[in-house]
Scaffold this active site. Structure first.
Site, PDB file in Angstrom:
ATOM      1  N   ASP A  77       3.639  25.656  16.225  1.00  0.00           N
ATOM      2  CA  ASP A  77       3.676  25.359  17.578  1.00  0.00           C
ATOM      3  C   ASP A  77       5.307  25.718  18.393  1.00  0.00           C
ATOM      4  O   ASP A  77       5.819  24.977  18.649  1.00  0.00           O
ATOM      5  CB  ASP A  77       3.336  24.051  17.982  1.00  0.00           C
ATOM      6  N   ASP A 130      -0.215  24.295  11.474  1.00  0.00           N
ATOM      7  CA  ASP A 130      -0.314  24.869  12.789  1.00  0.00           C
ATOM      8  C   ASP A 130       1.048  24.964  13.385  1.00  0.00           C
ATOM      9  O   ASP A 130       1.807  24.217  13.397  1.00  0.00           O
ATOM     10  CB  ASP A 130      -1.084  23.862  13.580  1.00  0.00           C
ATOM     11  N   GLY A 136       6.808  21.682  15.503  1.00  0.00           N
ATOM     12  CA  GLY A 136       7.535  22.232  16.532  1.00  0.00           C
ATOM     13  C   GLY A 136       7.123  21.627  17.857  1.00  0.00           C
ATOM     14  O   GLY A 136       7.636  20.263  18.057  1.00  0.00           O
ATOM     15  N   TRP A 144      -5.887  19.545  24.482  1.00  0.00           N
ATOM     16  CA  TRP A 144      -4.468  18.552  24.325  1.00  0.00           C
ATOM     17  C   TRP A 144      -4.736  17.697  25.614  1.00  0.00           C
ATOM     18  O   TRP A 144      -4.798  18.025  26.658  1.00  0.00           O
ATOM     19  CB  TRP A 144      -3.258  19.623  24.575  1.00  0.00           C
ATOM     20  N   TRP A 185       7.111  21.441  22.226  1.00  0.00           N
ATOM     21  CA  TRP A 185       7.803  21.452  23.338  1.00  0.00           C
ATOM     22  C   TRP A 185       9.279  21.161  23.115  1.00  0.00           C
ATOM     23  O   TRP A 185      10.405  22.026  23.009  1.00  0.00           O
ATOM     24  CB  TRP A 185       7.514  20.835  24.828  1.00  0.00           C
ATOM     25  N   THR A 186       9.591  19.961  22.235  1.00  0.00           N
ATOM     26  CA  THR A 186      10.991  19.452  22.131  1.00  0.00           C
ATOM     27  C   THR A 186      11.602  19.951  20.674  1.00  0.00           C
ATOM     28  O   THR A 186      12.747  20.277  20.586  1.00  0.00           O
ATOM     29  CB  THR A 186      11.012  17.889  22.081  1.00  0.00           C
ATOM     30  N   TYR A 219      -3.531  25.774  30.224  1.00  0.00           N
ATOM     31  CA  TYR A 219      -3.060  24.991  31.168  1.00  0.00           C
ATOM     32  C   TYR A 219      -1.765  25.120  31.314  1.00  0.00           C
ATOM     33  O   TYR A 219      -0.943  25.762  30.892  1.00  0.00           O
ATOM     34  CB  TYR A 219      -3.349  23.551  30.549  1.00  0.00           C
ATOM     35  N   GLU A 246       7.578  27.145  20.504  1.00  0.00           N
ATOM     36  CA  GLU A 246       7.549  27.260  22.471  1.00  0.00           C
ATOM     37  C   GLU A 246       9.075  27.478  22.669  1.00  0.00           C
ATOM     38  O   GLU A 246       9.631  26.666  22.940  1.00  0.00           O
ATOM     39  CB  GLU A 246       7.046  25.900  22.862  1.00  0.00           C
ATOM     40  N   GLN A 255       0.791  -1.193  -0.073  1.00  0.00           N
ATOM     41  CA  GLN A 255       0.009   0.105  -0.140  1.00  0.00           C
ATOM     42  C   GLN A 255       0.729   1.234   0.023  1.00  0.00           C
ATOM     43  O   GLN A 255       1.674   1.524   0.755  1.00  0.00           O
ATOM     44  CB  GLN A 255      -0.828  -0.020   1.287  1.00  0.00           C
TER      45      GLN A 255
END
Length: 654
Positions: free
Chosen positions: A410, A408, A354, A632, A356-357, A488, A412, A328
């Site tokens: 990200d 998107d 991106g 999240w 956090w890491t 959060y 940080e 496939q």
């Protein structure tokens, strides 16, 4: 919010030339029953894609093979998938990949590549081609000069907001039909090989009429006239449009790694009832290399291409109930997300870059105009054009074209510390604005090229100091469709004192060291020029915990010292809602005004969000006129999708 802008169409002289000329196909002569067909794919300003398909009509599998070909002057292969390739003196030698690629009896095998071309190039099809040392044509092409008959009976099947499925009656040929090409506006929009008489054309605009026709080709490169056309209108976009003030965007992050220890598959998004409640799935994460380009790897710390598009899922694990096959062209999470979109046509999927890491190289990538252009071009090519790289151990690759509906970001964090390995600079604030504009410019160009809309969003920080340091909010919001705001991780076990991690409002007596609330975060964005309707409030599907916590004067453990992080199944101090909701021996406490809940058993303290807290948060977001809710991450919910159901019901007013 993104504002419409008029952009002049890019010069596409090569694309026009290719659209007017037949695509190249040649039969193999290494074995009488083996055919190699070449078809052209998409073309863009600096390159194009192509595919060789080996078709084995014999009674035994073709265990090994070697294709050699050359290209016209000014063209070159830049990457190839599903095969190994070497170049010497302008000749490309293509052999099976390390995991092997026998072509089964009565089957086929596809080899895709990306090519580049220089200015003035008018042809890109292979100039020469051999398989196992014999001419691909098997002799003079003049031996077969008769074209197949024109396919009849073209008809439309299923339509979604961005795709159309077409089928037609088989054509005939004196030697044999090698495949079919679906045409739109004179250009090839999709192609098939062998006897397949249906195809799905993706990347279309919602609620729009398109006219298609189909032509057949044989192994000698003869092409029929196009059959009678059919006009089809795509479905209205019922899931990803702008919801307006007080909107109801429902955004959920699906984590690449959730399919392992958490055993949360794309199928679970569907069976839990969550998929029908979402408008967007953000796939976390795409990585950025040290030289500032989107890339994929298959090694710890760098990437998991096997999970992305290599892993096979059985019938019991798949969204559509069909097992993946070894040959496939696209497998893994990407294929499962494609199946999820087919089942839920209004759902949009964005690739999130991106995290956090993997934000560590974004400051370098955004530093100059040249580096920004290089980063964005690589991301658009890989994810939106769908040109996935060949990676050992990842299995089949294929193309992800049409899967992702946008990007998107990200990062940080721009101009502020994030992960200890991350680079940041004061000038990140201005460079982030420039990077976002570069993404918007290239997405606008891609929209003009293929008539499909692409969204651009970003995950933004909660800390008002990080907001001030890293974001030119007013300028940024002109290019974003919306942003999701961190609601959060306000507190956690990296601090010694128990506290709320996602409170809506300021908490009297909050011991700090930093005090946060969603109210203060949202106001910080509004004060800097954001429209509330463009802000999507983030909520957690997990909790944070401490142990060794005394009861304190109120007996609930809040704002008390601890001996350390509570034990979690995957990392200390963190656990999913689906586990926390079933803890025994704990007392549930609430602060209804703050939309905060916590569990305490006399020693261990968990701050978390349950369905009641979710409804409180949604009610507050609606009062502020915010643009929706982001979660999240989806793998923290239970099998019934209880948290998402609470969000959905509250947004709908239930």
């Amino acid at each position: 919010m993104k504002t419409p802008r008029i952009r002049p169409a890019a010069a596409m002289a090569l694309a026009a030339a290719l659209a007017m000329s037949p695509l190249y196909a040649a039969p193999a002569a290494a074995a009488a029953d083996v055919t190699v067909v070449y078809t052209e794919g998409q073309t863009w300003e600096t390159g194009y894609s192509g595919q060789f398909t080996i078709i084995n009509e014999g009674d035994t599998a073709l265990q090994d093979w070697t294709i050699e070909f050359s290209l016209p002057d000014g063209t070159a292969v830049s990457s190839m998938w599903n095969a190994d390739v070497a170049e010497s003196g302008g000749t490309y030698t293509v052999t099976p990949p390390s995991w092997g690629a026998p072509v089964p009896a009565g089957g086929s095998y596809g080899i895709g590549f990306n090519g580049s071309f220089s200015a003035g190039t008018t042809a890109t099809e292979p100039a020469t081609c051999t398989i196992d040392g014999a001419p691909c044509s098997g002799g003079s092409p003049s031996e077969d000069t008769a074209a197949p008959s024109a396919p009849a009976g073209l008809r439309s099947g299923a339509q979604t907001a961005d795709s159309v499925t077409l089928s037609w009656d088989a054509a005939s040929d004196d030697v044999g039909v090698a495949g079919y090409e679906v045409l739109r506006g004179g250009e090839v929009a999709a192609s098939t090989t062998g006897t397949a008489t249906s195809a799905t054309v993706g990347g279309l605009a919602a609620d729009t009429e398109y006219t298609f026709s189909v032509r057949a080709y044989d192994a000698a490169g003869n092409r029929s006239a196009a059959g009678d056309p059919v006009t089809v209108r795509t479905s209205p976009d019922d899931g990803g449009g702008d919801p307006g003030p007080g909107g109801d965007r429902r955004v959920g992050y699906f984590t690449q790694w959730g399919i392992y220890a958490r055993d949360y598959l794309v199928q679970d998004v569907d069976t839990s009832g969550t998929a029908e409640k979402l408008t967007h799935v953000n796939y976390a994460f795409g990585n950025v290399s040290a030289d500032g380009q989107c890339f994929m790897a298959n090694q710890p710390g760098e990437g998991d291409a096997y999970a992305d598009y290599g892993r096979s899922f059985g019938a019991a694990e798949s969204v559509d109930g069909d097992a993946d096959t070894w040959d496939q062209p696209l497998r893994g999470n990407f294929n499962q997300l494609r199946e999820l979109k087919e089942k839920h046509p209004g759902l949009k999927v964005l690739i999130s870059l991106g995290g956090w890491t993997w934000s560590k190289n974004l400051s370098d990538a955004a530093l100059t105009a040249e580096s920004r252009e290089r980063l964005v071009s690589s991301c658009v090519d890989m994810y939106l054009r769908g040109n996935l790289p060949v990676i050992d151990g990842a299995g089949g690759t294929g193309s992800a074209a049409g899967l992702f509906d946008g990007i998107d970001l990200d990062w940080e964090w721009p101009a502020s510390a994030g992960h200890p390995d991350n680079t940041f600079r004061p000038e990140d604030k201005q460079n982030f604005t420039a990077l976002v504009q570069e993404f918007r410019d290239q997405l606008d160009a891609l929209e003009a090229e293929n008539g499909r809309q692409y969204e651009l969003s970003s995950f933004m920080a909660a800390d008002p100091e990080k907001i001030e340091a890293g974001y030119e909010v007013g300028a940024l919001m002109e290019d974003f469709d919306f942003v999701t705001v961190q609601g959060y991780d306000f507190h956690g076990a990296w601090e010694d004192t128990t506290n709320h991690q996602s409170n809506l409002t300021p908490i009297p007596g909050d011991p700090g060291p930093d005090t946060y609330s969603t109210q203060e975060t949202i106001q910080a964005y509004i004060d800097r020029g954001a429209d509330p309707a463009d802000l999507v409030m983030g909520v957690p599907f997990y909790g944070r915990g401490w142990t060794g916590v005394p009861a304190g004067p109120d007996g609930d453990g809040l704002h008390q010292s601890s001996s350390g992080a509570a034990q979690g199944p995957f990392e200390s101090g963190i656990d999913d809602y689906k586990n926390l909701k079933d803890l025994t021996g704990y007392t549930l406490h609430r602060d209804d005004e703050a939309g905060a809940a916590w569990l305490y058993n006399g020693s261990t303290f968990w701050t978390f969000d349950d369905p009641t807290a979710m409804r409180q948060k949604v009610a507050w977001a609606k009062e502020q006129g915010l643009g929706g809710i982001m979660a999240w991450s989806l793998d923290g919910d239970d099998a019934q999708g209880s948290l998402m159901a609470a969000i959905d019901g509250a947004l709908d007013g239930a």
